[in-house]
Scaffold this active site. Structure first.
Site, PDB file in Angstrom:
ATOM      1  N   CYS A 117       5.066  -7.641  -7.339  1.00  0.00           N
ATOM      2  CA  CYS A 117       3.907  -6.775  -7.184  1.00  0.00           C
ATOM      3  C   CYS A 117       2.755  -7.364  -7.997  1.00  0.00           C
ATOM      4  O   CYS A 117       2.926  -8.384  -8.664  1.00  0.00           O
ATOM      5  CB  CYS A 117       4.217  -5.354  -7.645  1.00  0.00           C
ATOM      6  SG  CYS A 117       3.080  -4.142  -6.905  1.00  0.00           S
ATOM      7  N   CYS A 119       0.499  -5.037  -9.815  1.00  0.00           N
ATOM      8  CA  CYS A 119      -0.085  -4.057 -10.745  1.00  0.00           C
ATOM      9  C   CYS A 119       0.090  -4.438 -12.213  1.00  0.00           C
ATOM     10  O   CYS A 119      -0.737  -4.076 -13.048  1.00  0.00           O
ATOM     11  CB  CYS A 119       0.466  -2.665 -10.472  1.00  0.00           C
ATOM     12  SG  CYS A 119       2.247  -2.564 -10.327  1.00  0.00           S
ATOM     13  N   CYS A 127      -1.860  -2.480  -7.009  1.00  0.00           N
ATOM     14  CA  CYS A 127      -0.765  -3.340  -6.552  1.00  0.00           C
ATOM     15  C   CYS A 127      -1.217  -4.477  -5.638  1.00  0.00           C
ATOM     16  O   CYS A 127      -0.402  -5.057  -4.923  1.00  0.00           O
ATOM     17  CB  CYS A 127       0.297  -2.482  -5.874  1.00  0.00           C
ATOM     18  SG  CYS A 127       1.016  -1.238  -6.977  1.00  0.00           S
ATOM     19  N   LYS A 193       8.953   4.072  -0.557  1.00  0.00           N
ATOM     20  CA  LYS A 193       8.536   4.310  -1.939  1.00  0.00           C
ATOM     21  C   LYS A 193       7.423   5.351  -1.949  1.00  0.00           C
ATOM     22  O   LYS A 193       6.388   5.178  -1.299  1.00  0.00           O
ATOM     23  CB  LYS A 193       8.048   2.994  -2.557  1.00  0.00           C
ATOM     24  CG  LYS A 193       7.521   3.149  -3.980  1.00  0.00           C
ATOM     25  CD  LYS A 193       7.199   1.804  -4.601  1.00  0.00           C
ATOM     26  CE  LYS A 193       6.543   1.979  -5.962  1.00  0.00           C
ATOM     27  NZ  LYS A 193       6.199   0.685  -6.571  1.00  0.00           N
ATOM     28  N   ARG A 203       4.802   3.022 -16.245  1.00  0.00           N
ATOM     29  CA  ARG A 203       3.465   2.433 -16.361  1.00  0.00           C
ATOM     30  C   ARG A 203       3.103   2.208 -17.826  1.00  0.00           C
ATOM     31  O   ARG A 203       2.304   1.326 -18.134  1.00  0.00           O
ATOM     32  CB  ARG A 203       2.447   3.295 -15.617  1.00  0.00           C
ATOM     33  CG  ARG A 203       2.743   3.246 -14.115  1.00  0.00           C
ATOM     34  CD  ARG A 203       1.793   4.072 -13.286  1.00  0.00           C
ATOM     35  NE  ARG A 203       2.249   4.118 -11.880  1.00  0.00           N
ATOM     36  CZ  ARG A 203       1.756   4.923 -10.968  1.00  0.00           C
ATOM     37  NH1 ARG A 203       0.773   5.752 -11.274  1.00  0.00           N
ATOM     38  NH2 ARG A 203       2.223   4.895  -9.734  1.00  0.00           N
ATOM     39  N   ARG A 215      -2.285   5.646  -6.360  1.00  0.00           N
ATOM     40  CA  ARG A 215      -1.678   4.741  -5.378  1.00  0.00           C
ATOM     41  C   ARG A 215      -1.411   5.428  -4.029  1.00  0.00           C
ATOM     42  O   ARG A 215      -0.627   4.948  -3.225  1.00  0.00           O
ATOM     43  CB  ARG A 215      -0.366   4.193  -5.935  1.00  0.00           C
ATOM     44  CG  ARG A 215      -0.487   3.464  -7.272  1.00  0.00           C
ATOM     45  CD  ARG A 215       0.615   2.430  -7.429  1.00  0.00           C
ATOM     46  NE  ARG A 215       0.939   2.074  -8.797  1.00  0.00           N
ATOM     47  CZ  ARG A 215       0.167   1.363  -9.614  1.00  0.00           C
ATOM     48  NH1 ARG A 215      -1.027   0.943  -9.213  1.00  0.00           N
ATOM     49  NH2 ARG A 215       0.568   1.072 -10.840  1.00  0.00           N
ATOM     50  N   GLU A 231       9.390   4.105   7.748  1.00  0.00           N
ATOM     51  CA  GLU A 231       9.024   3.044   6.808  1.00  0.00           C
ATOM     52  C   GLU A 231      10.198   2.082   6.596  1.00  0.00           C
ATOM     53  O   GLU A 231      10.050   0.864   6.623  1.00  0.00           O
ATOM     54  CB  GLU A 231       8.639   3.645   5.447  1.00  0.00           C
ATOM     55  CG  GLU A 231       7.193   4.081   5.334  1.00  0.00           C
ATOM     56  CD  GLU A 231       6.268   2.932   4.937  1.00  0.00           C
ATOM     57  OE1 GLU A 231       6.706   1.770   4.920  1.00  0.00           O
ATOM     58  OE2 GLU A 231       5.095   3.220   4.654  1.00  0.00           O
ATOM     59  N   LYS A 246      12.899   5.301  -3.288  1.00  0.00           N
ATOM     60  CA  LYS A 246      12.419   5.416  -4.662  1.00  0.00           C
ATOM     61  C   LYS A 246      11.357   6.477  -4.753  1.00  0.00           C
ATOM     62  O   LYS A 246      10.451   6.452  -3.919  1.00  0.00           O
ATOM     63  CB  LYS A 246      11.850   4.047  -5.077  1.00  0.00           C
ATOM     64  CG  LYS A 246      11.261   4.018  -6.459  1.00  0.00           C
ATOM     65  CD  LYS A 246      10.578   2.702  -6.694  1.00  0.00           C
ATOM     66  CE  LYS A 246       9.847   2.808  -8.018  1.00  0.00           C
ATOM     67  NZ  LYS A 246       9.043   1.664  -8.287  1.00  0.00           N
TER      68      LYS A 246
HETATM   69  C1  PBG Z   1       5.372  -1.681  -9.406  1.00  0.00           C
HETATM   70  C2  PBG Z   1       6.519  -0.792  -9.700  1.00  0.00           C
HETATM   71  C3  PBG Z   1       6.515   0.523 -10.191  1.00  0.00           C
HETATM   72  C4  PBG Z   1       7.839   0.876 -10.373  1.00  0.00           C
HETATM   73  C5  PBG Z   1       8.605  -0.211  -9.966  1.00  0.00           C
HETATM   74  N1  PBG Z   1       7.779  -1.222  -9.536  1.00  0.00           N
HETATM   75  C6  PBG Z   1       5.403   1.410 -10.586  1.00  0.00           C
HETATM   76  C7  PBG Z   1       4.460   1.930  -9.616  1.00  0.00           C
HETATM   77  O1  PBG Z   1       4.558   1.724  -8.408  1.00  0.00           O
HETATM   78  O2  PBG Z   1       3.522   2.560 -10.098  1.00  0.00           O
HETATM   79  C8  PBG Z   1       8.325   2.188 -10.933  1.00  0.00           C
HETATM   80  C9  PBG Z   1       9.593   2.124 -11.659  1.00  0.00           C
HETATM   81  C10 PBG Z   1       9.886   3.281 -12.546  1.00  0.00           C
HETATM   82  O3  PBG Z   1       9.134   4.271 -12.649  1.00  0.00           O
HETATM   83  O4  PBG Z   1      10.930   3.201 -13.192  1.00  0.00           O
HETATM   84  N2  PBG Z   1       4.724  -1.447  -8.222  1.00  0.00           N
HETATM   85 ZN    ZN Z   2       2.676  -2.356  -8.122  1.00  0.00          ZN
END
Ligand code: PBG
Ligand code: ZN
Length: 323
Positions: A117, A119, A127, A193, A203, A215, A231, A246
């Site tokens: 990713c 971010c 992202c 997700k 974060r 997001r 999806e 997730k």
């Molecule tokens: C990055 C990412 C995130 C998580 C995994 N990869 C954060 C987000 O999308 O903001 C979250 C993992 C967690 O909360 O344990 N895109």
């Molecule tokens: Zn990300």
């Protein structure tokens, strides 16, 4: 005449014989956060037991988790320098490349997954690449995502997991990997997700909160069940090897829906906020932490997951070692 269910519950041996769902050490992937430097092991206040670690500390952690039978990890990097396009992750000497190489050199049989990713690498914390109106430009992000994937591949990663929720990401990565000789490198899609408040503590660890906005333009609406299935099926069509839901706990229905709609292996991500809640309840002394943890992890498998990505992986494997 009524049925006597209690007959099969009379003793533990019989209960074990009729048990439908079993957790094993092979079910887990353990997230690790790597930071520049040496000797760094910073615990995250909202996530006791979770650390930002420098590469040398990551290696020590890998050495330990192998002794308890935990052999799969997913890596997140926290770079020192960030910019608008996340250049750090597009160079071969990136922190993630150095980490993959160091781990694979010392522990060749450790299964190393990378989260792919932007971010963590962008100064705006989104992202992908932003366009003029500050929204993430999907197709421009696909191009640099393919670049990032090749960097992970060259460093020797075992599986790539794109988490940015860009449309077409699986096809873009599959094409890039295949045309560069990595046709046997699997992709685990963060296929379903949600735009979830449960990512809050992550974060903090990954230093990846968006500086402006949220997001919701690219992650899914938690209200949508049919779209959640679509999806994942679309990522399967594009060539994903493993699907994912997730977060996990608030989305058990979605896990079951996708399990029933696809024959691919299914992962769940038991996210930071879910872990933080159990830890907070443990510290407050209001739950039997270990039992609640194992019951929670079991629920993911019962819902249909094959793979559980969780910050509890180490504690769970320690407990399973004692049994
Ligand atoms: C990055 C990412 C995130 C998580 C995994 N990869 C954060 C987000 O999308 O903001 C979250 C993992 C967690 O909360 O344990 N895109
Ligand atoms: Zn990300």
């Amino acid at each position: 005449m009524f049925k006597r269910f209690r007959r099969k519950r009379v003793n533990e041996t019989l209960r074990n014989l009729v048990k439908e769902t079993i957790l094993t050490k092979n079910d887990f992937i353990y997230p690790l956060f790597v930071k520049e430097g040496t000797g760094i092991k910073n615990e995250i206040s909202s996530m006791p037991g979770v650390f930002q670690m420098s590469i040398d500390e990551i290696l020590k952690e890998c050495a330990y988790i192998r002794t308890i039978g935990l052999n799969s990890i997913i890596l997140f990097a926290i770079p020192d320098v960030k910019d608008s396009i996340g250049s750090e992750c597009l160079c071969e000497n990136s922190i993630i490349s150095r980490t993959i190489k160091a781990i694979k050199k010392e522990f060749p049989d450790m299964f190393v997954v990378t989260d792919l990713c932007f971010c963590e690498y962008t100064d705006h914390g989104h992202c992908g690449i932003l366009d003029e109106n500050a929204t993430v430009n999907n197709d421009a992000t696909l191009v640099i995502s393919a670049q990032q994937a090749l960097i992970h591949a060259k460093a020797g990663v075992d599986m790539i997991a794109p988490s940015g929720m860009m449309d077409g990401i699986i096809e873009a990565l599959r094409d890039a990997l295949d045309s560069n000789g990595y046709e046997n490198l699997p992709i685990m899609a963060y296929s379903t997700k949600f735009a979830s408040a449960y990512y809050g503590p992550f974060r903090d660890v990954a230093e990846s909160a968006p500086s402006k906005g949220d997001r919701k333009m690219y992650q899914m609406d938690p209200a949508n069940r049919l779209e959640a299935i679509e999806e994942s099926l679309e990522d399967e069509r594009q060539g994903a090897d493993i699907l994912m839901v997730k977060p996990a706990l608030a989305y058990l229905d979605i896990i079951r829906d996708i399990r029933n709609s696809s024959k691919l292996p299914l992962a769940v991500y038991n996210v930071s906020g879910e872990y933080a809640m159990l830890q907070a309840a443990k510290i407050a002394g209001i739950i039997d932490y270990e039992r609640v943890m194992m019951e929670t992890l079991l629920s993911f498998k019962r819902a249909g997951a094959d793979i559980i990505i969780t910050y509890h992986a180490k504690e769970a494997c320690e407990l399973l070692s004692k049994q």
